[in-house]
Design a protein around this motif. Structure first.
Motif, mmCIF file in Angstrom:
data_model
loop_
_atom_site.group_PDB
_atom_site.id
_atom_site.type_symbol
_atom_site.label_atom_id
_atom_site.label_comp_id
_atom_site.label_asym_id
_atom_site.label_seq_id
_atom_site.Cartn_x
_atom_site.Cartn_y
_atom_site.Cartn_z
ATOM 1 N N ARG A 76 0.803 -1.164 -0.008
ATOM 2 C CA ARG A 76 0.017 -0.048 0.088
ATOM 3 C C ARG A 76 0.907 1.204 0.077
ATOM 4 N NH1 ARG A 76 -4.750 -0.479 4.128
ATOM 5 N NH2 ARG A 76 -5.438 1.578 2.947
ATOM 6 N N ASN A 77 2.246 1.108 -0.159
ATOM 7 C CA ASN A 77 3.142 2.307 0.028
ATOM 8 C C ASN A 77 2.627 3.180 1.198
ATOM 9 O OD1 ASN A 77 3.966 1.111 -2.475
ATOM 10 N ND2 ASN A 77 3.687 2.838 -3.703
ATOM 11 N N THR A 78 2.633 2.496 2.347
ATOM 12 C CA THR A 78 2.517 3.121 3.407
ATOM 13 C C THR A 78 3.316 2.970 4.666
ATOM 14 O OG1 THR A 78 0.714 1.777 4.500
ATOM 15 C CG2 THR A 78 -0.122 3.590 2.912
ATOM 16 N N VAL A 79 3.247 3.830 5.651
ATOM 17 C CA VAL A 79 4.447 3.498 6.834
ATOM 18 C C VAL A 79 3.358 4.388 7.786
ATOM 19 C CG1 VAL A 79 5.807 5.118 6.427
ATOM 20 C CG2 VAL A 79 6.433 3.598 8.125
ATOM 21 N N SER A 80 3.267 3.486 9.274
ATOM 22 C CA SER A 80 2.468 4.051 10.149
ATOM 23 C C SER A 80 3.188 4.158 11.374
ATOM 24 C CB SER A 80 1.217 3.394 10.397
ATOM 25 O OG SER A 80 0.382 3.077 9.390
ATOM 26 N N LEU A 81 2.959 5.138 12.155
ATOM 27 C CA LEU A 81 3.649 5.391 13.465
ATOM 28 C C LEU A 81 2.241 5.411 14.606
ATOM 29 C CD1 LEU A 81 5.999 6.125 15.237
ATOM 30 C CD2 LEU A 81 5.427 8.347 15.048
ATOM 31 N N GLN A 82 2.226 4.152 15.190
ATOM 32 C CA GLN A 82 1.178 3.731 16.191
ATOM 33 C C GLN A 82 1.715 4.477 17.516
ATOM 34 O OE1 GLN A 82 -2.074 2.699 16.126
ATOM 35 N NE2 GLN A 82 -2.057 3.350 18.240
ATOM 36 N N MET A 83 1.233 5.394 18.220
ATOM 37 C CA MET A 83 1.466 6.057 19.382
ATOM 38 C C MET A 83 0.550 5.720 20.599
ATOM 39 S SD MET A 83 3.041 9.681 17.708
ATOM 40 C CE MET A 83 1.269 10.213 17.380
ATOM 41 N N ASN A 84 1.316 5.256 21.411
ATOM 42 C CA ASN A 84 0.246 4.843 22.593
ATOM 43 C C ASN A 84 1.020 5.527 23.857
ATOM 44 O OD1 ASN A 84 -1.224 3.103 20.949
ATOM 45 N ND2 ASN A 84 0.058 1.498 21.358
ATOM 46 N N SER A 85 0.081 5.602 25.002
ATOM 47 C CA SER A 85 0.584 6.194 26.166
ATOM 48 C C SER A 85 1.188 7.661 26.223
ATOM 49 C CB SER A 85 1.473 5.120 26.947
ATOM 50 O OG SER A 85 0.838 3.939 27.292
ATOM 51 N N LEU A 86 0.483 8.431 25.193
ATOM 52 C CA LEU A 86 1.246 9.699 24.831
ATOM 53 C C LEU A 86 1.380 10.692 26.073
ATOM 54 C CD1 LEU A 86 -0.671 10.030 21.495
ATOM 55 C CD2 LEU A 86 1.726 10.270 21.645
ATOM 56 N N ARG A 87 2.314 11.403 26.019
ATOM 57 C CA ARG A 87 2.694 12.296 27.176
ATOM 58 C C ARG A 87 2.753 13.709 26.680
ATOM 59 N NH1 ARG A 87 7.926 8.429 28.563
ATOM 60 N NH2 ARG A 87 6.976 6.786 29.297
ATOM 61 N N PRO A 88 2.628 14.705 27.582
ATOM 62 C CA PRO A 88 2.681 16.189 26.930
ATOM 63 C C PRO A 88 4.068 16.363 26.039
ATOM 64 C CG PRO A 88 1.697 16.119 29.189
ATOM 65 C CD PRO A 88 2.252 14.703 28.854
ATOM 66 N N GLU A 89 5.306 15.697 26.749
ATOM 67 C CA GLU A 89 6.341 15.872 25.982
ATOM 68 C C GLU A 89 6.350 15.377 24.505
ATOM 69 O OE1 GLU A 89 7.385 12.869 29.406
ATOM 70 O OE2 GLU A 89 5.697 14.704 29.076
ATOM 71 N N ASP A 90 5.645 14.882 24.096
ATOM 72 C CA ASP A 90 5.382 14.138 22.887
ATOM 73 C C ASP A 90 4.841 14.857 21.841
ATOM 74 O OD1 ASP A 90 6.446 11.540 23.583
ATOM 75 O OD2 ASP A 90 4.420 10.927 24.334
ATOM 76 N N THR A 91 4.375 15.920 22.189
ATOM 77 C CA THR A 91 3.910 16.950 21.515
ATOM 78 C C THR A 91 4.863 17.890 20.594
ATOM 79 O OG1 THR A 91 2.468 17.925 23.167
ATOM 80 C CG2 THR A 91 2.661 19.559 21.313
ATOM 81 N N ALA A 92 4.562 17.564 19.385
ATOM 82 C CA ALA A 92 5.559 18.276 18.337
ATOM 83 C C ALA A 92 4.851 17.919 16.875
ATOM 84 C CB ALA A 92 6.790 17.248 18.235
ATOM 85 N N VAL A 93 5.644 18.489 16.021
ATOM 86 C CA VAL A 93 5.161 18.356 14.539
ATOM 87 C C VAL A 93 5.732 16.928 14.065
ATOM 88 C CG1 VAL A 93 5.265 19.010 12.188
ATOM 89 C CG2 VAL A 93 4.786 20.609 13.774
ATOM 90 N N TYR A 94 5.267 16.066 13.828
ATOM 91 C CA TYR A 94 5.773 14.590 13.220
ATOM 92 C C TYR A 94 5.982 14.713 11.799
ATOM 93 C CZ TYR A 94 5.580 12.959 17.971
ATOM 94 O OH TYR A 94 5.563 12.713 19.335
ATOM 95 N N TYR A 95 7.181 14.243 11.370
ATOM 96 C CA TYR A 95 7.541 14.111 9.959
ATOM 97 C C TYR A 95 7.843 12.698 9.528
ATOM 98 C CZ TYR A 95 8.139 19.015 10.310
ATOM 99 O OH TYR A 95 8.080 20.527 10.654
ATOM 100 N N CYS A 96 7.518 12.187 8.465
ATOM 101 C CA CYS A 96 8.077 11.157 7.887
ATOM 102 C C CYS A 96 9.074 11.137 6.899
ATOM 103 C CB CYS A 96 7.098 10.069 7.084
ATOM 104 S SG CYS A 96 6.202 10.739 5.736
ATOM 105 N N ALA A 97 10.278 10.392 6.820
ATOM 106 C CA ALA A 97 11.324 10.637 5.698
ATOM 107 C C ALA A 97 11.876 9.478 5.222
ATOM 108 C CB ALA A 97 12.454 11.145 6.534
ATOM 109 N N ALA A 98 12.327 9.494 4.126
ATOM 110 C CA ALA A 98 12.756 8.301 3.344
ATOM 111 C C ALA A 98 14.046 8.445 2.766
ATOM 112 C CB ALA A 98 11.898 8.019 1.954
ATOM 113 N N THR A 99 14.943 7.069 2.738
ATOM 114 C CA THR A 99 16.225 7.286 2.285
ATOM 115 C C THR A 99 16.421 6.052 1.703
ATOM 116 O OG1 THR A 99 18.516 7.082 2.982
ATOM 117 C CG2 THR A 99 16.945 5.998 4.517
ATOM 118 N N SER A 100 17.008 6.160 0.289
ATOM 119 C CA SER A 100 17.481 5.009 -0.371
ATOM 120 C C SER A 100 18.767 4.272 -0.044
ATOM 121 C CB SER A 100 17.441 5.366 -2.059
ATOM 122 O OG SER A 100 18.409 6.217 -2.115
#
Length: 123
Positions: A76-100
């Protein structure tokens, strides 16, 4: 030619969960290792985790290990980030990135980036 688009961000209470998704297009997805990074206001972009092209190997920052999980679906050409037990310090802009090339834990290891999705965790 590679394009990455993140989605799934939002606002949650501490202890809650979110699942972020990144859709890859333009090249053969299975040839790329994928990473997740995050950046909070006034802070450097921080490594969250990565996953091999095959999906058989993952690596996580100490701050998220045991709480976050990366999964890729090459069909499906997808990658997921499952985030559990979130904390206030997890607050941020989240980016995905790719490398060959080889996977790394620094932003310089990745040539392609998405636009980011905001995650806000309230206390």
């Amino acid at each position: 030619q590679v394009q990455l688009v993140e989605s799934g961000g939002g606002s949650v209470q501490a202890g809650g969960s979110l699942r972020l998704s990144c859709v890859f297009s333009g090249r053969a997805f299975s040839n790329y290792g994928m990473g997740w990074f995050r950046q909070a206001p006034g802070k450097e972009r921080e490594f969250v985790g990565n996953i091999m092209w095959s999906g058989q190997g993952t690596s996580y920052a100490d701050s998220v290990e045991g709480r976050f999980t990366i999964v890729r679906n090459n069909a499906r050409n997808t990658v997921s980030l499952q985030m559990n037990s979130l904390r206030p310090e997890d607050t941020a802009v989240y980016y995905c990135a790719a490398t060959s090339g080889l996977l790394g834990t620094t932003a310089a290891s990745y040539a392609y980036w998405g636009q980011g999705t905001q995650v806000t965790v309230s206390s």
